[in-house]
Design an enzyme around this catalytic site. Structure first.
Site, short mmCIF file in Angstrom:
data_model
loop_
_atom_site.label_atom_id
_atom_site.label_comp_id
_atom_site.label_asym_id
_atom_site.label_seq_id
_atom_site.Cartn_x
_atom_site.Cartn_y
_atom_site.Cartn_z
N GLU A 183 7.60 10.52 -11.49
CA GLU A 183 8.26 9.35 -10.93
C GLU A 183 8.87 9.62 -9.56
OE1 GLU A 183 11.01 7.90 -13.83
OE2 GLU A 183 9.46 6.85 -14.98
N HIS A 236 -7.29 -5.39 -1.58
CA HIS A 236 -6.04 -4.67 -1.30
C HIS A 236 -5.09 -5.53 -0.47
CE1 HIS A 236 -3.59 -1.14 -1.23
NE2 HIS A 236 -3.76 -0.87 0.05
N ASP A 278 0.49 -4.08 -4.13
CA ASP A 278 -0.65 -3.22 -4.41
C ASP A 278 -0.38 -1.77 -3.99
OD1 ASP A 278 -3.15 -3.37 -5.74
OD2 ASP A 278 -4.19 -2.99 -3.86
N ASP A 294 13.73 3.01 -9.23
CA ASP A 294 14.02 3.04 -7.80
C ASP A 294 14.90 1.89 -7.32
OD1 ASP A 294 12.59 5.40 -7.36
OD2 ASP A 294 10.69 4.32 -7.15
N ASP A 316 8.56 3.55 -8.96
CA ASP A 316 8.75 3.38 -10.40
C ASP A 316 9.98 2.51 -10.63
OD1 ASP A 316 11.14 5.15 -11.68
OD2 ASP A 316 10.40 6.07 -9.83
N SER A 323 0.83 -1.19 0.00
CA SER A 323 0.00 0.00 0.00
C SER A 323 0.87 1.26 0.00
CB SER A 323 -0.94 -0.05 1.21
OG SER A 323 -1.86 1.00 1.22
N ARG A 354 6.29 8.67 -6.74
CA ARG A 354 5.73 7.32 -6.59
C ARG A 354 6.78 6.25 -6.88
NH1 ARG A 354 5.30 5.62 -11.83
NH2 ARG A 354 5.21 7.31 -13.39
#
Length: 473
Positions: A205, A281, A194, A213, A210, A171, A208
């Site tokens: 990017e 989730h 997820d 990383d 991507d 998450s 979040r």
């Protein structure tokens, strides 16, 4: 909990400011792309490290049930612990309103200890996650920086290679891992379980998770339906080198119980409530948990869409093979392609989630009649139930095929049992058979042929044995 997930997206929950700086972590601003955008309209700053109070809880094969606390402020706590420089290190990072001592987090470490010697570090940032969603999403930045700081201490103080580090985040925790990875050159692997959509999907990017990383990023999508109106919490955006969409990535089997049966769950009221509100989730970490102990039970197939996968257009695995979703995804030879890769598979609706996909093709014999045909596989490791292969007009010489997901790997296939029926009284007592049945396992390209010259009445089992060489030509 449902209220927290939906309403809290729009609550402020913290004072605004332009920029805040913290020792060893750097500075954090409320400028774009972190705030003031269509996706992140509220101008929030992350909380301080003291307020978030991130803890690093080390479990190892030597202390599998009682953690040792590693402190960023005191690197000597690492040397005084059971941390082993020769081993891989896997960080497990929870998400929104969760905690580092949650059962699933600790269970993930315990499963790892059954298959490897590893340093398993649970990152507990519950004080920063148990707040309004928008604030928690901003706290991700500080927690990610702290994870990167811990890795940096390992590198500088213990000559530890970042290539041996694997970050596993669920998450919001997936984006924590992304933040940490963006600060850690040469990081080995990130697994996003997820990754959450709200405040992250469609952002640049640097905001979040991507593929840049880590050297390898794999992602499992289980709740990728849109947040509005379907309350899908996970992102549908491709986020890794390999993106897995089990059961299509939006609606997981077993997640459509009625509210009472879901809440009054065998695992207790809290677990049941979590499953009712966010069942899809949570499936991502449950699949990963089970994959650790099932190294070949989550084979995933490259495919353009789940519709194509369900239409049997993506079988068998290509020449380079199929990756295993979950713990062993990094064993896939084609993991480091330049373009993101999308994979599909099916799972069970409850433990055990692992499935093994087979294709069965058969050539019918006997009388022409309307009915349905079923097949069961028998092998060295066990046998499957009967699976539907065809319904309609059973015509001699006709060929039909279908794919199914079995609950077990039957091993070496030794025989096949054929069954047919039409559930209609037929005074002529017609007989039907299968002259030849070909079976192929998803991960293999080899075909196994079984033959019979017999025909049987409906609801009578017909056993087919391996064909003689002349029969397979």
């Amino acid at each position: 909990m449902l209220t927290l997930w939906t309403v809290s997206l729009f609550l402020l929950g913290a004072a605004q400011g332009k920029e805040v700086c913290y020792d060893n972590l750097g500075c954090f601003s409320d400028a774009e792309p972190w705030a003031g955008t269509a996706i992140r309209p509220l101008k929030l700053l992350p909380w301080s490290p003291e307020k978030i109070n991130t803890r690093f809880l080390l479990y190892t094969n030597e202390n599998p049930t009682a953690f040792q606390t590693l402190q960023l402020s005191d690197p000597l706590t690492i040397g005084a612990s059971n941390f082993q420089v020769a081993r891989k290190t896997r960080f497990i990072i929870h998400g929104f309103i969760d905690k580092g001592e949650e059962n699933w987090v600790v269970d993930m470490c315990k499963n790892m200890f059954q298959v490897e010697e590893v340093n398993c570090i649970c990152v507990d940032w519950k004080k920063g996650s148990q707040t309004t969603y928008t604030q928690a999403a901003n706290n991700v930045r500080v927690v990610g920086a702290q994870v990167a700081q811990m890795i940096d201490i390992l590198v500088k103080n213990y000559s530890y290679s970042p290539s041996k580090v694997h970050l596993i985040g669920h998450s919001l925790g997936a984006h924590v891992a992304g933040e940490a990875g963006s600060r850690t050159p040469g990081l080995g692997r990130i697994t996003g379980l997820d990754p959450v959509e709200a405040n992250f999907e469609g952002t640049p990017e640097e905001v979040r998770l991507d593929p840049s990383d880590a050297d390898f990023v794999d992602v499992i999508h289980t709740d990728a339906a849109p947040l509005i109106p379907f309350l899908g919490f996970g992102t549908n955006q491709m986020s890794g080198h390999l993106d897995f969409f089990p059961n299509g990535g939006q609606s997981m089997p077993g997640c459509k119980k009625n509210a009472l049966s879901q809440i009054v769950d065998i695992d207790g009221i809290w677990s049941g409530t979590r499953d009712f509100v966010a069942c899809n989730h949570l499936r991502s970490y449950k699949y990963y948990l089970e994959s650790i102990l099932n190294p070949d039970g989550f084979a995933a197939y490259p495919c353009a869409s789940y519709k194509d996968f369900e239409s049997n257009k993506c079988f068998p695995c290509p020449d380079q093979g199929c990756p295993q979703m979950g713990h062993y995804a990094d064993k896939f030879a084609g993991k480091s392609g330049d373009e993101p890769q999308k994979f599909f598979l099916n799972t069970g609706e409850a433990k055990n989630f692992a499935r093994w996909r087979y294709r069965v093709s058969l050539i019918l014999s006997g009388r022409m009649v309307t009915g349905q045909v079923k097949v069961a596989l028998f092998g060295s490791k066990g046998n499957t139930r009967q699976y539907d292969i065809f319904r309609g007009i059973i015509k001699p010489g006709a060929t039909h095929s279908s794919e199914f997901d079995a609950k077990l790997d039957v091993g070496t296939i030794e025989k096949v049992k054929f069954l047919w029926n039409n559930q209609v009284i037929n005074p002529s007592f017609p007989k039907v058979g299968a002259a030849k049945i070909t079976v192929q396992k998803g991960e293999e390209r080899t075909e196994y042929n079984f033959c019979s010259e017999e025909t049987v009445r409906e609801d009578t089992l017909l056993t087919l044995l391996p064909c003689e060489t002349s029969d397979t030509v």
